[in-house]
Design a protein around this motif. Structure first.
Motif, PDB file in Angstrom:
ATOM      1  N   TYR A  42       0.836  -1.203   0.000  1.00  8.96           N
ATOM      2  CA  TYR A  42       0.000   0.000   0.000  1.00  8.96           C
ATOM      3  C   TYR A  42       0.875   1.260   0.000  1.00  8.96           C
ATOM      4  CZ  TYR A  42      -3.364   3.456   1.674  1.00  8.96           C
ATOM      5  OH  TYR A  42      -4.148   4.575   1.808  1.00  8.96           O
ATOM      6  N   LYS A  45       2.496   1.614  -3.472  1.00 10.46           N
ATOM      7  CA  LYS A  45       1.472   1.978  -4.468  1.00 10.46           C
ATOM      8  C   LYS A  45       1.098   3.453  -4.356  1.00 10.46           C
ATOM      9  CE  LYS A  45      -3.006   1.398  -4.239  1.00 10.46           C
ATOM     10  NZ  LYS A  45      -4.287   0.883  -3.932  1.00 10.46           N
ATOM     11  N   ASN A  46       0.889   3.924  -3.148  1.00  7.91           N
ATOM     12  CA  ASN A  46       0.490   5.309  -2.954  1.00  7.91           C
ATOM     13  C   ASN A  46       1.650   6.290  -3.117  1.00  7.91           C
ATOM     14  OD1 ASN A  46      -2.375   5.359  -2.412  1.00  7.91           O
ATOM     15  ND2 ASN A  46      -1.829   4.021  -0.718  1.00  7.91           N
ATOM     16  N   PHE A  48       3.774   6.260  -5.506  1.00  5.19           N
ATOM     17  CA  PHE A  48       3.877   6.585  -6.922  1.00  5.19           C
ATOM     18  C   PHE A  48       2.546   7.056  -7.514  1.00  5.19           C
ATOM     19  CE2 PHE A  48       7.474   3.671  -6.287  1.00  5.19           C
ATOM     20  CZ  PHE A  48       8.480   4.535  -6.665  1.00  5.19           C
ATOM     21  N   SER A  49       1.565   7.347  -6.662  1.00  5.25           N
ATOM     22  CA  SER A  49       0.271   7.845  -7.118  1.00  5.25           C
ATOM     23  C   SER A  49       0.432   9.258  -7.667  1.00  5.25           C
ATOM     24  CB  SER A  49      -0.702   7.849  -5.935  1.00  5.25           C
ATOM     25  OG  SER A  49      -1.851   8.568  -6.263  1.00  5.25           O
ATOM     26  N   LYS A  50      -0.325   9.572  -8.690  1.00  4.76           N
ATOM     27  CA  LYS A  50      -0.285  10.916  -9.283  1.00  4.76           C
ATOM     28  C   LYS A  50      -1.281  11.857  -8.609  1.00  4.76           C
ATOM     29  CE  LYS A  50       2.617   9.890 -12.559  1.00  4.76           C
ATOM     30  NZ  LYS A  50       3.979  10.283 -12.439  1.00  4.76           N
ATOM     31  N   GLU A  51      -2.115  11.301  -7.752  1.00  2.88           N
ATOM     32  CA  GLU A  51      -3.154  12.085  -7.093  1.00  2.88           C
ATOM     33  C   GLU A  51      -2.533  13.073  -6.107  1.00  2.88           C
ATOM     34  OE1 GLU A  51      -6.703  11.149  -3.929  1.00  2.88           O
ATOM     35  OE2 GLU A  51      -6.130   9.614  -5.362  1.00  2.88           O
ATOM     36  N   ARG A  52      -3.000  14.281  -6.157  1.00  4.52           N
ATOM     37  CA  ARG A  52      -2.508  15.302  -5.233  1.00  4.52           C
ATOM     38  C   ARG A  52      -3.343  15.248  -3.963  1.00  4.52           C
ATOM     39  NH1 ARG A  52       1.109  18.495  -7.923  1.00  4.52           N
ATOM     40  NH2 ARG A  52       1.011  18.346 -10.166  1.00  4.52           N
ATOM     41  N   ARG A  53      -2.682  15.332  -2.808  1.00  2.00           N
ATOM     42  CA  ARG A  53      -3.362  15.098  -1.532  1.00  2.00           C
ATOM     43  C   ARG A  53      -3.479  16.358  -0.680  1.00  2.00           C
ATOM     44  NH1 ARG A  53      -3.709   9.181  -0.660  1.00  2.00           N
ATOM     45  NH2 ARG A  53      -2.960   8.512  -2.651  1.00  2.00           N
ATOM     46  N   ASP A  58      -6.236  19.789  -7.135  1.00  2.00           N
ATOM     47  CA  ASP A  58      -5.162  19.928  -8.114  1.00  2.00           C
ATOM     48  C   ASP A  58      -5.087  21.381  -8.587  1.00  2.00           C
ATOM     49  OD1 ASP A  58      -3.128  19.465  -9.827  1.00  2.00           O
ATOM     50  OD2 ASP A  58      -4.240  18.171 -11.196  1.00  2.00           O
ATOM     51  N   THR A  64       2.491  15.840  -5.219  1.00  2.00           N
ATOM     52  CA  THR A  64       2.127  14.429  -5.267  1.00  2.00           C
ATOM     53  C   THR A  64       2.900  13.740  -4.143  1.00  2.00           C
ATOM     54  OG1 THR A  64       3.922  13.816  -6.764  1.00  2.00           O
ATOM     55  CG2 THR A  64       1.841  14.522  -7.780  1.00  2.00           C
ATOM     56  N   PRO A  65       2.487  12.550  -3.736  1.00  2.00           N
ATOM     57  CA  PRO A  65       3.230  11.838  -2.691  1.00  2.00           C
ATOM     58  C   PRO A  65       4.697  11.610  -3.073  1.00  2.00           C
ATOM     59  CG  PRO A  65       1.095  10.827  -3.002  1.00  2.00           C
ATOM     60  CD  PRO A  65       1.241  11.861  -4.080  1.00  2.00           C
TER      61      PRO A  65
END
Length: 162
Positions: A42, A45-46, A48-53, A58, A64-65
């Motif tokens: 987990y 995986k997270n 390398f996530s492209k989602e901005r937190r 965005d 990104t992480p």
């Protein structure tokens, strides 16, 4: 006087520190239910996530992480860390790399515990920014909740070691 500090440094950074770090890593690993092993997939995986937190979404300003981890590692890893690994492999052989991995796996849970405490005990300032860190969780956790009178000694030791 210099010789005294040299002897103290050699003693502290020798076997006592090694035993303390390994024992703390093993204790926290068992106490957390082997967190770094159970959640390793987990975490990767997270990472390398492209989602901005960030709350703003965005907006182009949040990270990104992977960017956040890159900045954190860039701020903490220096030339001595890289040369230390090379020196360990050169003097200890390839087996040294195995023990570096074991130490890293145990140190992961120590860092996770430190960050968790820092986030748990942080304070929101009037301007909306958060402040926290080791002295905050020592003061609030050890001094406030646990009512330990010697929490200030830990804070002074922390500040002195910085």
């Amino acid at each position: 006087m210099f010789k005294l500090f040299e002897n103290l440094t050699n003693w502290l950074w020798g076997l006592p520190l090694l035993i303390t770090i390994l024992a703390t890593g093993v204790y926290l690993t068992v106490r957390s239910g082997f967190f770094q092993f159970r959640h390793f997939g987990y975490i990767v995986k997270n990472m390398f996530s492209k989602e901005r937190r960030q709350e703003g979404g965005d907006d182009g300003k949040s990270l990104t992480p992977f960017q956040a981890i890159s900045i954190a590692i860039g701020g903490t890893v220096g030339v001595s860390n890289m040369s230390g690994v090379a020196t360990a492999i050169a003097t200890g052989g390839p087996g040294a790399l195995f023990w570096l991995w074991i130490a890293a796996l145990l140190a992961m849970v120590i860092k996770m515990a430190e960050v968790t405490l820092a986030v748990y005990y942080r304070e929101k300032q009037p301007n909306g920014e958060y402040q926290g860190g080791p002295t905050y969780y020592m003061q609030k956790g050890l001094g406030g909740e646990k009512k330990l009178p010697f929490w200030k000694l830990f804070a002074v030791l922390f500040g002195g070691c910085i």
